[in-house]
Design an enzyme around this catalytic site. Structure first.
Site, short mmCIF file in Angstrom:
data_model
loop_
_atom_site.label_atom_id
_atom_site.label_comp_id
_atom_site.label_asym_id
_atom_site.label_seq_id
_atom_site.Cartn_x
_atom_site.Cartn_y
_atom_site.Cartn_z
N TYR A 32 5.87 6.61 -3.06
CA TYR A 32 6.20 7.32 -0.96
C TYR A 32 8.12 7.65 -0.98
O TYR A 32 8.44 7.17 -1.16
CB TYR A 32 5.30 5.57 -0.75
CG TYR A 32 5.80 6.37 0.84
CD1 TYR A 32 4.55 6.66 1.14
CD2 TYR A 32 6.76 5.92 1.24
CE1 TYR A 32 4.74 6.65 2.55
CE2 TYR A 32 6.83 5.75 2.52
CZ TYR A 32 5.56 6.56 3.16
OH TYR A 32 5.97 7.03 4.80
N ARG B 141 -4.53 6.84 -2.61
CA ARG B 141 -5.32 6.54 -1.57
C ARG B 141 -5.37 7.97 -0.46
O ARG B 141 -4.10 8.67 -0.55
CB ARG B 141 -4.70 6.15 0.02
CG ARG B 141 -5.33 4.46 -1.37
CD ARG B 141 -6.42 4.17 -0.66
NE ARG B 141 -6.89 3.73 0.68
CZ ARG B 141 -8.40 3.79 0.21
NH1 ARG B 141 -9.32 3.79 -0.02
NH2 ARG B 141 -8.74 3.99 2.10
N ARG C 113 8.80 -7.37 1.26
CA ARG C 113 8.83 -8.28 2.66
C ARG C 113 8.52 -7.79 4.17
O ARG C 113 7.71 -6.82 4.00
CB ARG C 113 10.06 -8.05 2.41
CG ARG C 113 10.89 -6.39 3.08
CD ARG C 113 12.40 -6.67 2.98
NE ARG C 113 12.49 -4.90 3.36
CZ ARG C 113 12.67 -5.03 4.63
NH1 ARG C 113 13.28 -5.01 5.90
NH2 ARG C 113 13.08 -3.11 5.01
N ARG D 115 11.85 -10.35 13.19
CA ARG D 115 12.79 -10.80 13.72
C ARG D 115 12.88 -11.57 15.36
O ARG D 115 11.83 -10.95 15.41
CB ARG D 115 12.85 -8.72 14.68
CG ARG D 115 13.39 -8.07 14.08
CD ARG D 115 13.59 -6.42 14.55
NE ARG D 115 14.46 -5.54 14.05
CZ ARG D 115 13.81 -4.33 14.45
NH1 ARG D 115 13.76 -4.02 15.44
NH2 ARG D 115 13.61 -3.01 13.22
N ASP E 105 10.09 8.66 2.28
CA ASP E 105 10.40 9.32 3.44
C ASP E 105 11.26 10.21 3.35
O ASP E 105 12.07 11.26 2.23
CB ASP E 105 11.14 7.62 4.54
CG ASP E 105 10.38 6.11 4.87
OD1 ASP E 105 9.42 6.57 4.63
OD2 ASP E 105 11.23 5.51 4.65
N GLU F 216 -6.64 8.45 13.17
CA GLU F 216 -6.22 8.31 11.59
C GLU F 216 -7.10 7.21 10.37
O GLU F 216 -7.58 6.03 10.75
CB GLU F 216 -4.77 8.28 10.99
CG GLU F 216 -4.45 8.17 10.13
CD GLU F 216 -2.52 8.45 10.04
OE1 GLU F 216 -2.44 7.02 8.57
OE2 GLU F 216 -1.89 9.08 10.77
N ARG G 223 -5.37 3.71 13.23
CA ARG G 223 -4.37 4.01 14.38
C ARG G 223 -4.79 5.42 15.74
O ARG G 223 -5.05 6.00 13.97
CB ARG G 223 -2.62 4.48 13.78
CG ARG G 223 -2.78 5.21 12.93
CD ARG G 223 -1.32 4.86 12.78
NE ARG G 223 -0.41 6.54 11.77
CZ ARG G 223 0.16 6.17 11.48
NH1 ARG G 223 1.99 5.56 11.98
NH2 ARG G 223 0.84 7.21 10.34
#
Length: 373
Positions: A350, A251, A174, A178, A352, A302, A282
């Site tokens: 992955y 990666r 997704r 907003r 968080d 990075e 970034r």
């Protein structure tokens, strides 16, 4: 087994291993935590330079909706009120992220949600497809041509080292779009950076626990395993089994730090560089995570890279082929006694930070309830 020195040998001093060690120590278990790096903390480790806490392995911003996890980390550190509001540089122009009314105004000059929604829907109708077969088709179907070409295409191709048409659609499940003027990247209720950096949390978790750095588990595996009743392993799953079924893919990232003799380089902690003309994705300016007022500043560029065994593994490539391979290792791991595998690398996913902490706490609770039966 009773004569072993430790109940648990914990391989890896990141969040999963540190939380596990802390909780088991509270339950009167004896733990030894080892790490092959020369420091504790895994990827959340911060290195202080010029009074600035540098996020050594990429930006880490704590965010969660889970009050239990928020209260848990607040035992060890006070958090500031940092809100992640990254900027995106594309074709010489700066835009706000995530995609919101500020972004749409910068992109099209639209001032109302209706105007912005109308442009996006028309582009989706023109360029989208009902059954996207790759990442490009998926992005066009979710957000239209302008958003895809301005913010997604070149950035994503740098990130993964492949053309968007060659990447699977599921990478973009997704896209957060907003229709409010809200630059807060996360939707979570709780967010911030620990004052003094993440080392404060790791040091709190591991206080009073035996730790050893510069220890490679695989160089002295047999002797290390003799130290404890149970091994808690948080490294790469395939490496634990000596790659017997083949090698999982990742990666990697390379970080280039630069100390600048100015007090402010980009005015924001995170600025994405979308264009393919930049090799990096970034620039992080670390002092802004803690609202620093130092005379100097430190930035990090990075660079995404192809991974091999000599490099750090950051992002699992969760395509069908790798998932099939991981399932073989996972099935074998479930036959082992006195071995616990957990965390980002061992679970090949992955995570968080709040998810890793929750996963470690859940594992501790599972073991504790089983031992009480």
């Amino acid at each position: 087994m009773a004569n072993k020195k430790y109940d648990y040998l914990i391989v890896g001093a990141g969040l999963f291993g540190s939380v596990f060690a802390h909780e088991m120590t509270k339950r009167n278990k004896k733990c030894l935590v080892i790490d092959k790096r020369n420091h504790l903390g895994g990827n959340v480790y911060c290195e202080e330079q010029e009074g600035i806490n540098v996020h050594k392995y990429g930006a880490h911003i704590f965010h969660t909706n889970d009050k239990r996890i928020w209260d848990y980390v607040n035992q060890f550190a006070e958090f500031n009120n940092y809100i992640n509001s990254p900027l995106s540089l594309s074709k010489g122009k700066l835009y706000n992220l995530p995609f919101n009314m500020n972004t749409f105004y910068q992109l099209w000059g639209t001032k109302t949600p209706e105007e912005a929604r109308d442009i996006i829907n028309k582009q989706i109708a023109k360029y989208g497809t009902k059954s996207p077969k790759n990442l490009e088709e998926q992005a066009l179907s979710l957000a239209g041509k302008d958003i895809y070409e301005t913010f997604i295409k070149e950035y994503t191709e740098k990130q993964w080292g492949k053309k968007a048409k060659e990447l699977p659609a599921f990478i973009i499940k997704r896209l957060p779009v907003r229709f409010t003027f809200n630059n807060n990247y996360f939707n979570d209720k709780y967010q911030g950076i620990p004052i003094g950096g993440y080392n404060v949390i790791i040091n709190g978790l591991l206080k009073g626990i035996d730790t050893k750095t510069n220890i490679d588990f695989f160089e002295d595996r047999e002797q290390l395993e003799l130290l404890a009743d149970t091994v808690v392993y948080t490294g790469k799953m395939d490496e634990f089994f000596d790659y017997k079924y083949g090698q999982l893919e990742y990666r990697s990232l390379r970080f280039e730090n630069e100390l600048l003799g100015i007090d402010n380089f980009q005015g924001n902690a995170v600025v994405n560089y979308n264009d393919a003309s930049y090799d990096f994705t970034r620039i992080i300016e670390h002092k802004h995570f803690e609202f620093g007022t130092q005379d100097k500043t430190i930035i990090t560029r990075e660079y995404p890279e192809a991974w091999d065994r000599s490099k750090e593994a950051y992002y699992p490539i969760n395509n069908d082929e790798n998932q099939k391979l991981f399932k073989k290792y996972k099935a074998e791991s479930q036959t082992l006694k006195n071995v616990i595998l957990g965390g980002r690398l061992a679970e090949y996913r992955y995570y968080d930070m709040h998810q890793i902490i929750a996963s470690s706490l859940a594992k501790v609770e599972e073991i504790s309830s089983n031992s009480n039966e």
